[in-house]
Design an enzyme around this catalytic site. Sequence first.
Site, PDB file in Angstrom:
ATOM      1  N   GLU A  99      82.482  44.318 129.646  1.00 15.41           N
ATOM      2  CA  GLU A  99      82.118  44.953 130.921  1.00 15.41           C
ATOM      3  C   GLU A  99      82.905  44.342 132.078  1.00 15.41           C
ATOM      4  O   GLU A  99      83.325  45.045 132.982  1.00 15.41           O
ATOM      5  CB  GLU A  99      80.612  44.833 131.175  1.00 15.41           C
ATOM      6  CG  GLU A  99      79.744  45.642 130.222  1.00 15.41           C
ATOM      7  CD  GLU A  99      80.020  47.141 130.286  1.00 15.41           C
ATOM      8  OE1 GLU A  99      80.586  47.606 131.283  1.00 15.41           O
ATOM      9  OE2 GLU A  99      79.682  47.842 129.311  1.00 15.41           O
ATOM     10  N   LEU A 136      95.593  41.495 134.696  1.00 11.37           N
ATOM     11  CA  LEU A 136      94.416  42.348 134.922  1.00 11.37           C
ATOM     12  C   LEU A 136      94.054  42.454 136.397  1.00 11.37           C
ATOM     13  O   LEU A 136      93.386  43.393 136.811  1.00 11.37           O
ATOM     14  CB  LEU A 136      93.196  41.784 134.173  1.00 11.37           C
ATOM     15  CG  LEU A 136      92.968  42.256 132.749  1.00 11.37           C
ATOM     16  CD1 LEU A 136      91.736  41.581 132.171  1.00 11.37           C
ATOM     17  CD2 LEU A 136      92.795  43.767 132.682  1.00 11.37           C
ATOM     18  N   TYR A 163      74.981  46.642 137.845  1.00 10.18           N
ATOM     19  CA  TYR A 163      75.578  47.421 136.765  1.00 10.18           C
ATOM     20  C   TYR A 163      75.747  46.577 135.503  1.00 10.18           C
ATOM     21  O   TYR A 163      75.279  46.942 134.417  1.00 10.18           O
ATOM     22  CB  TYR A 163      76.951  48.018 137.190  1.00 10.18           C
ATOM     23  CG  TYR A 163      77.687  48.460 135.963  1.00 10.18           C
ATOM     24  CD1 TYR A 163      77.259  49.587 135.259  1.00 10.18           C
ATOM     25  CD2 TYR A 163      78.727  47.705 135.424  1.00 10.18           C
ATOM     26  CE1 TYR A 163      77.860  49.966 134.071  1.00 10.18           C
ATOM     27  CE2 TYR A 163      79.332  48.059 134.241  1.00 10.18           C
ATOM     28  CZ  TYR A 163      78.902  49.191 133.571  1.00 10.18           C
ATOM     29  OH  TYR A 163      79.480  49.553 132.394  1.00 10.18           O
ATOM     30  N   ASP A 193      77.725  52.983 136.355  1.00  9.29           N
ATOM     31  CA  ASP A 193      79.110  52.794 136.772  1.00  9.29           C
ATOM     32  C   ASP A 193      79.603  54.081 137.452  1.00  9.29           C
ATOM     33  O   ASP A 193      78.831  55.023 137.662  1.00  9.29           O
ATOM     34  CB  ASP A 193      79.988  52.399 135.569  1.00  9.29           C
ATOM     35  CG  ASP A 193      80.162  53.531 134.573  1.00  9.29           C
ATOM     36  OD1 ASP A 193      79.496  54.583 134.734  1.00  9.29           O
ATOM     37  OD2 ASP A 193      80.969  53.394 133.643  1.00  9.29           O
ATOM     38  N   CYS A 231      72.963  71.853 134.991  1.00  5.73           N
ATOM     39  CA  CYS A 231      73.791  71.267 136.042  1.00  5.73           C
ATOM     40  C   CYS A 231      73.697  72.078 137.349  1.00  5.73           C
ATOM     41  O   CYS A 231      74.186  73.210 137.428  1.00  5.73           O
ATOM     42  CB  CYS A 231      75.235  71.197 135.560  1.00  5.73           C
ATOM     43  SG  CYS A 231      76.336  70.498 136.787  1.00  5.73           S
TER      44      CYS A 231
HETATM   45  S1  SF4 Z   1      78.784  71.542 133.983  1.00  7.90           S
HETATM   46 FE1  SF4 Z   1      78.136  69.900 135.330  1.00  7.90          FE
HETATM   47  S2  SF4 Z   1      77.732  68.170 133.985  1.00  7.90           S
HETATM   48 FE2  SF4 Z   1      78.968  69.662 132.843  1.00  7.90          FE
HETATM   49  S3  SF4 Z   1      81.094  69.017 133.149  1.00  7.90           S
HETATM   50 FE3  SF4 Z   1      80.622  70.548 134.700  1.00  7.90          FE
HETATM   51  S4  SF4 Z   1      79.957  69.363 136.461  1.00  7.90           S
HETATM   52 FE4  SF4 Z   1      79.848  67.989 134.696  1.00  7.90          FE
END
Ligand code: SF4
Length: 368
Positions: A36, A79, A125, A143, A214
């Site tokens: 990480e 790095l 995180y 992240d 989404c």
């Molecule tokens: S539909 Fe939404 S969750 Fe899926 S790739 Fe597109 S933006 Fe990302």
Amino acid sequence: MLNTLLYSHLYRWYESNRRILPWRETEDPYRIWLSEVILQQTRVAQGLDYYLRFVSRWPTVEDLASADEAEVLREWQGLGYYSRARNLHKAARMIVESKGGLKAGQTVFPTSFEAIRALPGIGDYTAGAIASFAYDMPYPAVDGNVYRVVARLLDIDEPFDTTAGKKLFRKHIEQLLDREHPRLFNSAIMEFGALQCTPVLGDNCLSCPLQAQCLAYAHGTAELLPVRKPRPKVRDRWFTYHIYLTTMDNGQWTMDNVCTLIRRREEKDIWYHLYEFPCEESNSSLTGEAGPTAKRSNSKAILQAQPVYAFTHILSHQRIHARAIIHKVQKMPDIPGTISIRWEELNDYALSRLTLRVVDTVRSTLPR
Ligand code: SF4
């Protein structure tokens, strides 16, 4: 119910698409922590080499703790963001020193989120990643990939990198987290952000298994998210490196026969404890040639001084205008804090990327 559906789509996608990465195949907190830290600001392909080298050289936290800081910085070379390596080493020592009465061979890595979070260089995180990946504890690991996925799934246009934004995202991610399978959830959503819900989407939404859930897709805002706060102004800095070279026993000016001067940087900045050539910083454009850090009495010894290279080096918040001047001298000047080494010994010292660019340039001007 909504989350259950999301988990099932996400996990099915993860099973079919996940990359096999060594730090996802282990539950060793030390190795997870190492990966990480290496992967912050670093691409997976590049980070993998470093990870393999580190675990091969220092397979346990005790091994890392017993290393010298200079060795760790040397292995980290290339790095960037060297404070990560310094903190890694410091934290390893703290972990081993706090071992107390534990017997040899017992796990010494902290096992609570709070104790992990208290180590130097570990933020929310990294602590969440170690707690969930190593111990399957219900903490989110948020992240940049996760911020992006969550911003789009929930259509959040609040900047995610302000204090208020972080709080808001944290609240939503806590609600989204699969508390029964935190390790799987965190691994899957991070990978989903890295491979499917990418910064530039192209046609990815069309094949996305989370499309129906989404909100950004439904509202046509996916490409606009996530939102960041305005970036701070980039600061310009002007560095002149003085590369003093002298030949051993007045021999040839070849790479294997010259010595140079370097110093360990003591200024508490991003290059702290790395080695560099004597360097002057000026306020604006680059001027001057003789290198005033050297005592005046040595100036007669300069056989030749010439600018060899000028370049711009970009960091996240700084633009370094650098140039290197080679001074071929009969005798090394007396510059406090410097040491004289053979040119070929430069490989033994931890150098920043910026200094490595200077080294490469000067190397190209000298015959082998
Ligand atoms: S539909 Fe939404 S969750 Fe899926 S790739 Fe597109 S933006 Fe990302």
